[in-house]
Design a protein around this motif. Structure first.
Motif, PDB file in Angstrom:
ATOM      1  N   ALA A 280     -16.773 -23.349  45.223  1.00 29.22           N
ATOM      2  CA  ALA A 280     -17.637 -23.635  46.515  1.00 29.22           C
ATOM      3  C   ALA A 280     -17.118 -22.834  47.479  1.00 29.22           C
ATOM      4  CB  ALA A 280     -17.859 -25.162  46.611  1.00 29.22           C
ATOM      5  N   GLY A 281     -15.786 -22.957  47.749  1.00 23.39           N
ATOM      6  CA  GLY A 281     -15.215 -22.070  48.821  1.00 23.39           C
ATOM      7  C   GLY A 281     -15.505 -20.602  48.932  1.00 23.39           C
ATOM      8  N   ALA A 282     -15.234 -20.208  47.491  1.00 26.60           N
ATOM      9  CA  ALA A 282     -14.985 -18.664  47.339  1.00 26.60           C
ATOM     10  C   ALA A 282     -16.356 -18.349  47.306  1.00 26.60           C
ATOM     11  CB  ALA A 282     -14.430 -18.363  46.127  1.00 26.60           C
ATOM     12  N   LEU A 283     -17.452 -18.859  46.869  1.00 26.25           N
ATOM     13  CA  LEU A 283     -18.964 -18.608  46.968  1.00 26.25           C
ATOM     14  C   LEU A 283     -19.296 -18.153  48.349  1.00 26.25           C
ATOM     15  CD1 LEU A 283     -20.754 -21.136  44.720  1.00 26.25           C
ATOM     16  CD2 LEU A 283     -21.003 -18.721  44.497  1.00 26.25           C
ATOM     17  N   GLY A 284     -19.928 -16.743  48.400  1.00 22.94           N
ATOM     18  CA  GLY A 284     -20.408 -16.371  49.560  1.00 22.94           C
ATOM     19  C   GLY A 284     -19.288 -15.614  50.340  1.00 22.94           C
ATOM     20  N   ASP A 285     -18.119 -15.570  50.020  1.00 21.01           N
ATOM     21  CA  ASP A 285     -17.038 -14.621  50.199  1.00 21.01           C
ATOM     22  C   ASP A 285     -17.646 -13.266  50.060  1.00 21.01           C
ATOM     23  OD1 ASP A 285     -14.780 -14.091  51.790  1.00 21.01           O
ATOM     24  OD2 ASP A 285     -13.363 -14.353  50.470  1.00 21.01           O
ATOM     25  N   ALA A 286     -17.807 -13.085  48.775  1.00 24.10           N
ATOM     26  CA  ALA A 286     -18.526 -12.006  48.155  1.00 24.10           C
ATOM     27  C   ALA A 286     -20.032 -12.040  48.345  1.00 24.10           C
ATOM     28  CB  ALA A 286     -18.276 -11.730  46.753  1.00 24.10           C
ATOM     29  N   GLY A 287     -20.455 -11.287  49.164  1.00 19.07           N
ATOM     30  CA  GLY A 287     -21.988 -11.196  49.364  1.00 19.07           C
ATOM     31  C   GLY A 287     -22.211 -11.547  50.960  1.00 19.07           C
ATOM     32  N   SER A 288     -21.507 -12.220  51.565  1.00 26.30           N
ATOM     33  CA  SER A 288     -21.854 -12.622  53.035  1.00 26.30           C
ATOM     34  C   SER A 288     -21.818 -11.386  53.891  1.00 26.30           C
ATOM     35  CB  SER A 288     -20.937 -13.590  53.678  1.00 26.30           C
ATOM     36  OG  SER A 288     -21.114 -13.712  55.002  1.00 26.30           O
ATOM     37  N   PRO A 289     -22.692 -11.202  55.082  1.00 24.34           N
ATOM     38  CA  PRO A 289     -22.715  -9.933  55.614  1.00 24.34           C
ATOM     39  C   PRO A 289     -21.330 -10.095  56.707  1.00 24.34           C
ATOM     40  CG  PRO A 289     -24.933 -10.635  55.745  1.00 24.34           C
ATOM     41  CD  PRO A 289     -23.990 -11.644  54.915  1.00 24.34           C
ATOM     42  N   ALA A 290     -20.971 -11.303  56.878  1.00 25.08           N
ATOM     43  CA  ALA A 290     -19.981 -11.626  57.894  1.00 25.08           C
ATOM     44  C   ALA A 290     -18.381 -11.750  57.243  1.00 25.08           C
ATOM     45  CB  ALA A 290     -20.059 -12.717  58.485  1.00 25.08           C
ATOM     46  N   SER A 291     -18.382 -11.460  55.915  1.00 27.90           N
ATOM     47  CA  SER A 291     -17.278 -11.716  55.303  1.00 27.90           C
ATOM     48  C   SER A 291     -16.332 -10.357  55.240  1.00 27.90           C
ATOM     49  CB  SER A 291     -17.294 -12.157  53.642  1.00 27.90           C
ATOM     50  OG  SER A 291     -16.204 -11.915  53.062  1.00 27.90           O
ATOM     51  N   ASP A 292     -14.944 -10.677  55.114  1.00 31.26           N
ATOM     52  CA  ASP A 292     -13.971  -9.626  55.146  1.00 31.26           C
ATOM     53  C   ASP A 292     -14.209  -8.624  54.051  1.00 31.26           C
ATOM     54  OD1 ASP A 292     -12.903 -10.086  57.700  1.00 31.26           O
ATOM     55  OD2 ASP A 292     -11.065 -10.897  56.733  1.00 31.26           O
ATOM     56  N   SER A 293     -14.569  -9.648  52.914  1.00 31.83           N
ATOM     57  CA  SER A 293     -14.547  -8.930  51.641  1.00 31.83           C
ATOM     58  C   SER A 293     -15.805  -8.081  51.394  1.00 31.83           C
ATOM     59  CB  SER A 293     -14.672 -10.032  50.272  1.00 31.83           C
ATOM     60  OG  SER A 293     -13.614 -10.828  50.614  1.00 31.83           O
ATOM     61  N   THR A 294     -16.750  -7.787  52.038  1.00 30.30           N
ATOM     62  CA  THR A 294     -17.880  -7.074  52.221  1.00 30.30           C
ATOM     63  C   THR A 294     -17.779  -5.939  53.482  1.00 30.30           C
ATOM     64  OG1 THR A 294     -19.292  -8.644  53.453  1.00 30.30           O
ATOM     65  CG2 THR A 294     -19.505  -8.571  51.137  1.00 30.30           C
ATOM     66  N   LEU A 295     -17.090  -6.570  54.631  1.00 28.71           N
ATOM     67  CA  LEU A 295     -16.953  -5.587  55.813  1.00 28.71           C
ATOM     68  C   LEU A 295     -15.890  -4.602  55.620  1.00 28.71           C
ATOM     69  CD1 LEU A 295     -17.209  -8.426  58.515  1.00 28.71           C
ATOM     70  CD2 LEU A 295     -18.793  -6.240  58.311  1.00 28.71           C
ATOM     71  N   GLY A 296     -14.957  -4.956  54.822  1.00 25.61           N
ATOM     72  CA  GLY A 296     -13.785  -4.171  54.349  1.00 25.61           C
ATOM     73  C   GLY A 296     -14.321  -2.907  53.722  1.00 25.61           C
ATOM     74  N   PRO A 297     -14.976  -3.348  52.588  1.00 26.39           N
ATOM     75  CA  PRO A 297     -15.770  -2.038  51.686  1.00 26.39           C
ATOM     76  C   PRO A 297     -16.403  -1.069  52.580  1.00 26.39           C
ATOM     77  CG  PRO A 297     -15.449  -4.048  50.445  1.00 26.39           C
ATOM     78  CD  PRO A 297     -15.232  -4.273  51.842  1.00 26.39           C
ATOM     79  N   THR A 298     -17.440  -1.782  53.347  1.00 24.89           N
ATOM     80  CA  THR A 298     -18.525  -1.105  54.190  1.00 24.89           C
ATOM     81  C   THR A 298     -17.591  -0.088  55.121  1.00 24.89           C
ATOM     82  OG1 THR A 298     -20.105  -2.694  54.043  1.00 24.89           O
ATOM     83  CG2 THR A 298     -20.373  -1.100  55.689  1.00 24.89           C
ATOM     84  N   ALA A 299     -16.577  -0.876  55.610  1.00 22.41           N
ATOM     85  CA  ALA A 299     -16.068  -0.068  56.947  1.00 22.41           C
ATOM     86  C   ALA A 299     -15.474   1.245  56.363  1.00 22.41           C
ATOM     87  CB  ALA A 299     -14.686  -0.873  57.254  1.00 22.41           C
ATOM     88  N   GLY A 300     -14.834   1.535  54.941  1.00 25.24           N
ATOM     89  CA  GLY A 300     -14.684   2.717  54.579  1.00 25.24           C
ATOM     90  C   GLY A 300     -15.357   3.609  53.515  1.00 25.24           C
ATOM     91  N   LEU A 301     -16.565   3.031  53.138  1.00 26.08           N
ATOM     92  CA  LEU A 301     -17.669   3.758  52.478  1.00 26.08           C
ATOM     93  C   LEU A 301     -18.799   4.209  53.402  1.00 26.08           C
ATOM     94  CD1 LEU A 301     -18.074   1.291  49.385  1.00 26.08           C
ATOM     95  CD2 LEU A 301     -17.088   3.779  49.448  1.00 26.08           C
ATOM     96  N   ASN A 302     -18.809   3.824  54.577  1.00 28.82           N
ATOM     97  CA  ASN A 302     -19.908   3.955  55.562  1.00 28.82           C
ATOM     98  C   ASN A 302     -19.244   4.821  56.705  1.00 28.82           C
ATOM     99  OD1 ASN A 302     -22.485   4.096  56.477  1.00 28.82           O
ATOM    100  ND2 ASN A 302     -22.049   2.690  58.233  1.00 28.82           N
ATOM    101  N   ALA A 303     -18.125   5.381  56.493  1.00 32.81           N
ATOM    102  CA  ALA A 303     -17.464   6.250  57.468  1.00 32.81           C
ATOM    103  C   ALA A 303     -18.255   7.484  57.846  1.00 32.81           C
ATOM    104  CB  ALA A 303     -16.191   6.877  56.909  1.00 32.81           C
ATOM    105  N   ASP A 304     -19.194   7.861  56.735  1.00 27.55           N
ATOM    106  CA  ASP A 304     -19.905   9.215  57.070  1.00 27.55           C
ATOM    107  C   ASP A 304     -21.550   8.600  57.097  1.00 27.55           C
ATOM    108  OD1 ASP A 304     -20.343   8.244  54.510  1.00 27.55           O
ATOM    109  OD2 ASP A 304     -20.400  10.320  53.776  1.00 27.55           O
ATOM    110  N   ASN A 305     -21.801   7.319  57.579  1.00 29.89           N
ATOM    111  CA  ASN A 305     -23.019   6.717  57.858  1.00 29.89           C
ATOM    112  C   ASN A 305     -23.934   6.789  56.288  1.00 29.89           C
ATOM    113  OD1 ASN A 305     -22.694   5.949  60.465  1.00 29.89           O
ATOM    114  ND2 ASN A 305     -22.756   8.032  61.057  1.00 29.89           N
ATOM    115  N   ALA A 306     -23.352   6.815  55.418  1.00 30.62           N
ATOM    116  CA  ALA A 306     -24.063   7.354  54.050  1.00 30.62           C
ATOM    117  C   ALA A 306     -24.306   5.924  53.142  1.00 30.62           C
ATOM    118  CB  ALA A 306     -23.616   8.263  53.323  1.00 30.62           C
TER     119      ALA A 306
END
Length: 438
Positions: free
Chosen positions: A382-408
């Motif tokens: 129950a605690g781990a749920l949402g960590d993957a998938g939440s727009p406010a989670s480090d686990s999603t913000l981190g990947p976006t930070a790298g993959l969206n470096a060129d706004n794609a």
């Protein structure tokens, strides 16, 4: 309807309609605060005060973004690509292209796993590594959603299962809060209980790898990708780039600060002459711009969490759910997992969710006759749920930070939706199975 549900739903729906995530979080927090009994003035005041909690991580990301661009300018990306080419051989055959893809995915996955347990730097490696590899990914026509799911798996599964690094903190948090709530369990019991839920994460990763995102996806090499991927490099620059990364890691671990780590790395690159002082200023500014969005999301997410906690409706949501269950263990386990998903999607942190849900879930589990292992599985999942998938989670913000470096790469549709589908849904299914079987 409970104000927490309202706030989270508004935030998620607005985000899915491509409304800026910062605005979605802000609007969700305001509506949630007002419907939760707070005045508009109090809601804004609590939101503003809560934002301060995200300032450090926002500054960390800004400096890491600058450090990442400096590292890219030394030629490290070219060296990495050449290293992979030596392993798989030269040529453009489909077999060699496939081998290069596999090698790159393994590199990303292993780095993510190591960042949680072996070298606990969490998301700090992403803005250093991923932007440097974007050009190679584009040439391989590699679907970035696949890389996002691989990164999120590596950022989530290790701490869920293994009691090392961040995993030790997560497991100890479960044990401590369950003890406070009336159930004593051993630290060694947590990996046993979380093995089945982790299997759900593995299933989700395999589906993403071999089914969902197997097909090639074309991306254009933007100005950012071309300018920040050096074509030529010297052994001296590569050496000092490596030294700067090691120094940054040591400084981060010693001072428990990504800010100090990034600063130390930047100083090494400039002092060594690998990046000129005049060029460093421009590159640092570009890197900080690249990470500005992530920083704003994290600051806003802290304000959102402060508001929904201030309403008191998190506890009410859990209590009302408990009153609906009756004595049916199967329904009880499912509802508790869904409540955990809702809370974590809003707060964005599994670590911060555990104390909230353990206080209610543990006494309820005792009342319903769940075993200690089953209770750990319920609370941990129950605690781990949402960590993957939440727009406010480090686990999603981190990947976006790298993959969206060129706004794609879109944060919601290319990171959050894929990770929600491939990890949150399997986590609910396998977490429920664990609660029933254990």
């Amino acid at each position: 309807m409970n104000s927490v549900i309202i706030a989270v739903l508004i935030m998620l729906v607005l985000s899915l309609f491509r409304i800026n995530v910062v605005l979605s979080l802000l609007i969700g927090a305001i509506v949630g605060g007002v419907t939760g009994g707070l005045t508009l003035e109090n809601t804004i005041s609590i939101f503003t005060e809560g934002m301060g909690g995200g300032a450090t991580i926002a500054l960390s990301y800004a400096l890491l973004g600058g450090f990442a661009v400096l590292i890219s300018s030394t030629g490290v990306p070219t060296a990495i690509v050449e290293g992979m080419t030596k392993i798989v051989g030269r040529g453009k055959s489909s077999r060699k292209k496939s081998l290069t893809k596999v090698l790159l995915i393994l590199l990303v996955l292993l780095m993510a796993v190591f960042s949680q347990n072996l070298i606990p730097i969490h998301i700090a490696f992403i803005p250093l590594l991923i932007p440097s590899l974007l050009k190679t990914m584009n040439e391989l026509e590699l679907d970035r959603r696949l890389i996002a799911t691989a990164l999120t798996f590596g950022l989530t599964a290790p701490y869920v299962l293994l009691p090392v690094g961040f995993g030790l903190i997560f497991h100890q948090t479960i044990v401590d809060n369950m003890a406070v709530s009336g159930m004593e369990v051993a630290l060694a019991d947590v990996p046993k209980a979380m093995m089945i839920p982790t299997l759900g994460l593995i299933v989700g990763l395999l589906i993403a790898l071999f089914i969902s995102y197997r097909k090639p996806r074309k991306y254009e090499n933007s100005k950012f990708v071309n300018e920040n991927t050096a074509g030529d490099y010297s052994k001296k620059d590569i050496l000092f780039a490596g030294i700067s990364i090691v120094v940054a890691l040591v400084a981060q671990l010693k001072f428990d600060s990504m800010v100090m780590g990034a600063l130390a790395g930047i100083i090494i690159l400039v002092v060594s002459g690998s990046v000129s002082l005049r060029k460093a200023d421009e590159l640092l500014t570009d890197g900080m711009k690249m990470m500005a969005f992530i920083g704003f999301v994290m600051i806003t997410a802290n304000g959102f969490a402060a508001v929904i906690n201030a309403t008191g409706d998190v506890e009410t949501l859990v209590t009302n759910t408990a009153s609906m269950i009756g004595n049916n263990q199967a329904i009880a386990a499912l509802l508790m997992l869904v409540v955990g998903l809702i809370i974590t999607m809003g707060i964005g942190s599994s670590f911060a969710t555990i104390p909230i849900i353990a206080a209610i879930f543990v006494p309820l589990s005792i009342q319903l006759g769940f075993s200690p292992l089953a209770t750990i599985a319920i609370v941990g999942t129950a605690g781990a749920l949402g960590d993957a998938g939440s727009p406010a989670s480090d686990s999603t913000l981190g990947p976006t930070a790298g993959l969206n470096a060129d706004n794609a790469h879109n944060h919601i549709w290319d990171t959050c939706v894929p990770t929600f589908i491939h990890y949150n849904i399997p986590l609910i299914i396998f977490g429920w199975i664990a609660a029933i079987l254990l």
